[in-house]
Each structure stands twice: as C-alpha cells, then as structure tokens.
Motif scaffolding. Structure first.
Motif, PDB file in Angstrom:
ATOM      1  N   ASN A   1      32.271  45.630  35.340  1.00 38.68           N
ATOM      2  CA  ASN A   1      32.636  46.264  36.607  1.00 38.68           C
ATOM      3  C   ASN A   1      31.424  46.696  37.416  1.00 38.68           C
ATOM      4  OD1 ASN A   1      35.345  45.952  36.193  1.00 38.68           O
ATOM      5  ND2 ASN A   1      35.562  47.905  35.163  1.00 38.68           N
TER       6      ASN A   1
ATOM      7  N   TYR B   1      29.932  35.090  32.037  1.00 35.04           N
ATOM      8  CA  TYR B   1      31.277  35.599  32.290  1.00 35.04           C
ATOM      9  C   TYR B   1      32.031  34.635  33.197  1.00 35.04           C
ATOM     10  CZ  TYR B   1      30.338  40.202  30.312  1.00 35.04           C
ATOM     11  OH  TYR B   1      30.056  41.223  29.460  1.00 35.04           O
TER      12      TYR B   1
ATOM     13  N   GLN C   1      28.590  46.292  31.187  1.00 37.68           N
ATOM     14  CA  GLN C   1      29.877  46.565  31.808  1.00 37.68           C
ATOM     15  C   GLN C   1      30.104  45.619  32.966  1.00 37.68           C
ATOM     16  OE1 GLN C   1      32.280  48.441  30.943  1.00 37.68           O
ATOM     17  NE2 GLN C   1      31.305  49.471  29.253  1.00 37.68           N
TER      18      GLN C   1
ATOM     19  N   PHE D   1      41.186  45.801  26.442  1.00 35.26           N
ATOM     20  CA  PHE D   1      42.399  46.161  27.170  1.00 35.26           C
ATOM     21  C   PHE D   1      43.607  46.176  26.242  1.00 35.26           C
ATOM     22  CE2 PHE D   1      46.214  44.821  29.513  1.00 35.26           C
ATOM     23  CZ  PHE D   1      46.338  45.904  30.370  1.00 35.26           C
TER      24      PHE D   1
ATOM     25  N   TRP E   1      46.997  39.882  34.024  1.00 41.73           N
ATOM     26  CA  TRP E   1      45.749  40.642  33.925  1.00 41.73           C
ATOM     27  C   TRP E   1      44.610  39.704  34.278  1.00 41.73           C
ATOM     28  CZ3 TRP E   1      41.489  39.776  30.849  1.00 41.73           C
ATOM     29  CH2 TRP E   1      40.598  40.830  30.672  1.00 41.73           C
ATOM     30  N   GLN E   2      43.705  40.142  35.168  1.00 41.08           N
ATOM     31  CA  GLN E   2      42.521  39.338  35.508  1.00 41.08           C
ATOM     32  C   GLN E   2      41.280  40.205  35.394  1.00 41.08           C
ATOM     33  OE1 GLN E   2      43.100  37.601  39.440  1.00 41.08           O
ATOM     34  NE2 GLN E   2      43.298  35.619  38.446  1.00 41.08           N
ATOM     35  N   HIS E   3      40.255  39.608  34.825  1.00 42.99           N
ATOM     36  CA  HIS E   3      38.994  40.325  34.662  1.00 42.99           C
ATOM     37  C   HIS E   3      37.915  39.301  34.349  1.00 42.99           C
ATOM     38  CE1 HIS E   3      36.344  43.624  33.580  1.00 42.99           C
ATOM     39  NE2 HIS E   3      37.308  44.456  33.921  1.00 42.99           N
ATOM     40  N   TYR E   4      36.664  39.616  34.625  1.00 42.17           N
ATOM     41  CA  TYR E   4      35.565  38.751  34.198  1.00 42.17           C
ATOM     42  C   TYR E   4      35.335  38.995  32.718  1.00 42.17           C
ATOM     43  CZ  TYR E   4      34.531  37.124  38.823  1.00 42.17           C
ATOM     44  OH  TYR E   4      34.627  36.510  40.036  1.00 42.17           O
ATOM     45  N   ASP E   5      35.315  37.916  31.940  1.00 41.32           N
ATOM     46  CA  ASP E   5      35.222  38.027  30.492  1.00 41.32           C
ATOM     47  C   ASP E   5      34.466  36.820  29.946  1.00 41.32           C
ATOM     48  OD1 ASP E   5      35.639  39.189  28.047  1.00 41.32           O
ATOM     49  OD2 ASP E   5      37.817  39.275  28.239  1.00 41.32           O
TER      50      ASP E   5
ATOM     51  N   GLU F   1      36.548  41.860  26.820  1.00 41.67           N
ATOM     52  CA  GLU F   1      37.227  42.747  27.779  1.00 41.67           C
ATOM     53  C   GLU F   1      38.745  42.724  27.566  1.00 41.67           C
ATOM     54  OE1 GLU F   1      35.649  44.827  29.775  1.00 41.67           O
ATOM     55  OE2 GLU F   1      33.754  44.036  28.999  1.00 41.67           O
TER      56      GLU F   1
ATOM     57  N   LEU G   1      36.088  34.268  35.234  1.00 38.71           N
ATOM     58  CA  LEU G   1      37.314  34.974  35.572  1.00 38.71           C
ATOM     59  C   LEU G   1      38.399  34.514  34.606  1.00 38.71           C
ATOM     60  CD1 LEU G   1      38.706  36.983  37.432  1.00 38.71           C
ATOM     61  CD2 LEU G   1      39.346  35.065  38.883  1.00 38.71           C
TER      62      LEU G   1
ATOM     63  N   THR H   1      42.309  35.002  33.176  1.00 38.17           N
ATOM     64  CA  THR H   1      43.642  35.459  33.549  1.00 38.17           C
ATOM     65  C   THR H   1      44.498  35.418  32.300  1.00 38.17           C
ATOM     66  OG1 THR H   1      43.393  34.547  35.760  1.00 38.17           O
ATOM     67  CG2 THR H   1      45.626  35.056  35.043  1.00 38.17           C
TER      68      THR H   1
END
Length: 92
Positions: free
Chosen positions: A4, A16, A2, A54, A39-43, A50, A18, A20
């Motif tokens: 997070n 991973y 995970q 989403f 949308w931003q997340h480490y992927d 991820e 970042l 966008t």
C-alpha cells in the motif's frame, strides 16, 4: 514491504502483480447460502502473501465460514488493453 505504501509501477517492477480473488463464503445466519466477494490487491504469485494475510484476518474476525477461493492475476508488465465500446445501454 508494504504494497500500500508504494506506487503500482514500483510494485510491478519488484514482482508484484494485480491479483483478483473470488471468495465464496457461507452466510453466518444462513449457512446453506453462499455469498461472493471479489478482492483485488497487488501480490506476489504463486505464494500470495497479501491474500493469505487477508484470509487469516477473515478467519479470525469474520463470522462467515470460507467455502472456496479462486485466484487470477495479471501478466508481466505490458501495455494497457483497450477495447472499443460498441454501444451504451441504459435501463431505467
């Protein structure tokens, strides 16, 4: 794993980055109008698990039909970028 639950540096060391995504979707009440969401997340590129998770959640739970998704990501580890600000402008 995970994303997070871990520190961003740990994530970057494990592949991973970042990511966008600019998500365009149709407004539920006005389907002819598009709305934009960032949308931003480490992927992990290029599969983006991820982001796929989403978007699957979006399709199941949100009324706005997806139009398109555009993805960008940061490069491998490196120093932070610094840009000098030439001025600050305020609008009342």
């Amino acid at each position: 794993m995970q994303p997070n639950s871990r520190h961003p540096l740990d994530l970057q060391l494990n592949g991973y980055r970042l990511a966008t995504a600019e998500i365009l979707y149709h407004l539920p009440d006005h389907p002819g109008i598009l709305q934009s969401l960032l949308w931003q997340h480490y992927d992990i590129a290029p599969h983006y698990p991820e982001l796929k998770r989403f978007l699957a959640y979006w399709r199941r739970n949100i009324e706005g039909r997806l139009h398109s998704v555009r993805v960008g990501r940061t490069p491998l580890l490196g120093p932070s970028r610094y840009r000098n600000c030439a001025g600050v402008f305020r609008l009342h």
